[in-house]
Design a protein around this motif. Structure first.
Motif, mmCIF file in Angstrom:
data_model
loop_
_atom_site.group_PDB
_atom_site.id
_atom_site.type_symbol
_atom_site.label_atom_id
_atom_site.label_comp_id
_atom_site.label_asym_id
_atom_site.label_seq_id
_atom_site.Cartn_x
_atom_site.Cartn_y
_atom_site.Cartn_z
ATOM 1 N N HIS A 13 68.877 85.107 -69.487
ATOM 2 C CA HIS A 13 67.927 84.256 -70.217
ATOM 3 C C HIS A 13 68.640 83.672 -71.434
ATOM 4 O O HIS A 13 69.137 84.417 -72.278
ATOM 5 C CB HIS A 13 66.722 85.089 -70.651
ATOM 6 C CG HIS A 13 65.686 84.296 -71.391
ATOM 7 N ND1 HIS A 13 64.698 84.895 -72.151
ATOM 8 C CD2 HIS A 13 65.482 82.957 -71.527
ATOM 9 C CE1 HIS A 13 63.934 83.960 -72.690
ATOM 10 N NE2 HIS A 13 64.396 82.780 -72.334
ATOM 11 N N ARG A 32 70.478 76.332 -64.730
ATOM 12 C CA ARG A 32 69.384 76.710 -63.836
ATOM 13 C C ARG A 32 69.871 76.840 -62.399
ATOM 14 O O ARG A 32 69.402 77.713 -61.657
ATOM 15 C CB ARG A 32 68.255 75.693 -63.947
ATOM 16 C CG ARG A 32 67.457 75.862 -65.248
ATOM 17 C CD ARG A 32 66.366 74.842 -65.410
ATOM 18 N NE ARG A 32 65.535 75.170 -66.584
ATOM 19 C CZ ARG A 32 64.876 74.279 -67.305
ATOM 20 N NH1 ARG A 32 64.936 72.992 -66.985
ATOM 21 N NH2 ARG A 32 64.151 74.664 -68.353
ATOM 22 N N ARG A 37 67.550 81.565 -66.592
ATOM 23 C CA ARG A 37 66.280 81.132 -67.180
ATOM 24 C C ARG A 37 66.573 80.490 -68.532
ATOM 25 O O ARG A 37 67.302 81.051 -69.347
ATOM 26 C CB ARG A 37 65.350 82.334 -67.349
ATOM 27 C CG ARG A 37 64.033 82.023 -68.063
ATOM 28 C CD ARG A 37 63.286 83.303 -68.348
ATOM 29 N NE ARG A 37 62.142 83.096 -69.222
ATOM 30 C CZ ARG A 37 61.523 84.052 -69.901
ATOM 31 N NH1 ARG A 37 61.963 85.311 -69.800
ATOM 32 N NH2 ARG A 37 60.495 83.776 -70.670
ATOM 33 N N THR A 39 64.964 78.752 -72.058
ATOM 34 C CA THR A 39 63.866 78.433 -72.964
ATOM 35 C C THR A 39 64.397 77.451 -73.996
ATOM 36 O O THR A 39 65.477 77.656 -74.556
ATOM 37 C CB THR A 39 63.327 79.684 -73.671
ATOM 38 O OG1 THR A 39 62.813 80.593 -72.688
ATOM 39 C CG2 THR A 39 62.222 79.326 -74.657
#
Length: 258
Positions: A13, A32, A37, A39
């Motif tokens: 992440h 990706r 992941r 954000t």
């Protein structure tokens, strides 16, 4: 772009903090594809919140952003227990050597200039994720990470900054800017959290550091005065005697006999 060297990106992440995230769409898409992941925070303060709430594996951070720059974000993140060990890669057009040195000495793990080569950024991310257990595995299901109050983070960052610059203290406005606030708010935080003004705390810290140096070293009073930010040994002796009812020289002798 799949290859064995990039397998370390899968199930990780990454938090991207950049005020123009659309300019990084090619990098985001490449990450990706590797199973990462992503954000995105398009505002620095939003990025600080996401970092605490989501506990990412790595942060990609721009430098030049409105309101709060990337250096301030990095400095504040290093004061947050849940975030202080997250690798931060500066991804920025700020190419000045001073900027690069500031980013690395402030706690950044790496510094990559825009325009970048996607393959290089991916490779650097993999390097800084090596040996790290993904955050999804480090967190217990249902565990809510407690967010540090902003005032406490700012206070800790300001205290660390001041301690590192006792001998050449910046102006209050500069200290405040470097921790993401303004001088009036910083003064209010010191009064609320520590019960004294910024400069009253600075004076106490200089005298505390003087005590420490008197006990733990044999350097002269003159050199101690310079190191802790007094203009002369005489001014240090006066302040020390007013605070502790003993001169620095006498204090050192007393401690030597203990």
């Amino acid at each position: 772009m799949h290859n064995t060297r990039l397998q370390g990106l899968k199930n990780t992440h990454i938090l991207l903090i950049d005020d123009h995230p659309q300019d990084l769409d090619d990098l985001v898409n490449a990450l990706r594809v590797q199973g990462t992941r992503i954000t995105v925070a398009d505002q620095p303060r939003k990025g600080l919140h996401y970092a605490q709430a989501l506990y990412p594996d790595l942060i990609l951070l721009d430098v030049h952003m409105p309101d709060v720059d990337g250096f301030v974000v990095c400095r504040l993140l290093r004061e947050i227990p849940n975030c202080k060990d997250i690798p931060i890669i500066f991804l920025t057009s700020a190419a000045d050597v001073t900027d690069r040195v500031n980013g690395l000495t402030m706690g950044g793990a790496d510094y990559v200039l825009k325009p970048y080569a996607i393959e290089e950024v991916l490779a650097r991310i993999v390097i800084h994720l090596q040996g790290k257990e993904p955050s999804s595995q480090r967190q217990r299901p249902g565990l809510l990470l407690q967010e540090q109050p902003p005032e406490q983070v700012i206070l800790q960052a300001a205290v660390r900054l001041i301690r590192g610059k006792l001998n050449h203290l910046p102006k209050l406005t500069e200290i405040a800017a470097k921790v993401g606030t303004h001088d009036k708010r910083l003064s209010a935080i010191f009064r609320e959290q520590l019960g004294m003004t910024v400069f009253a705390w600075v004076r106490e810290e200089r005298l505390r550091k003087t005590q420490e140096l008197l006990v733990d070293s044999d350097i002269s009073i003159e050199d101690i005065a310079t190191q802790v930010g007094f203009s002369s040994a005489a001014n240090l002796a006066t302040a020390f005697r007013e605070r502790f009812s003993v001169t620095p020289t006498s204090f050192r002798k007393i401690k030597e006999m203990d």
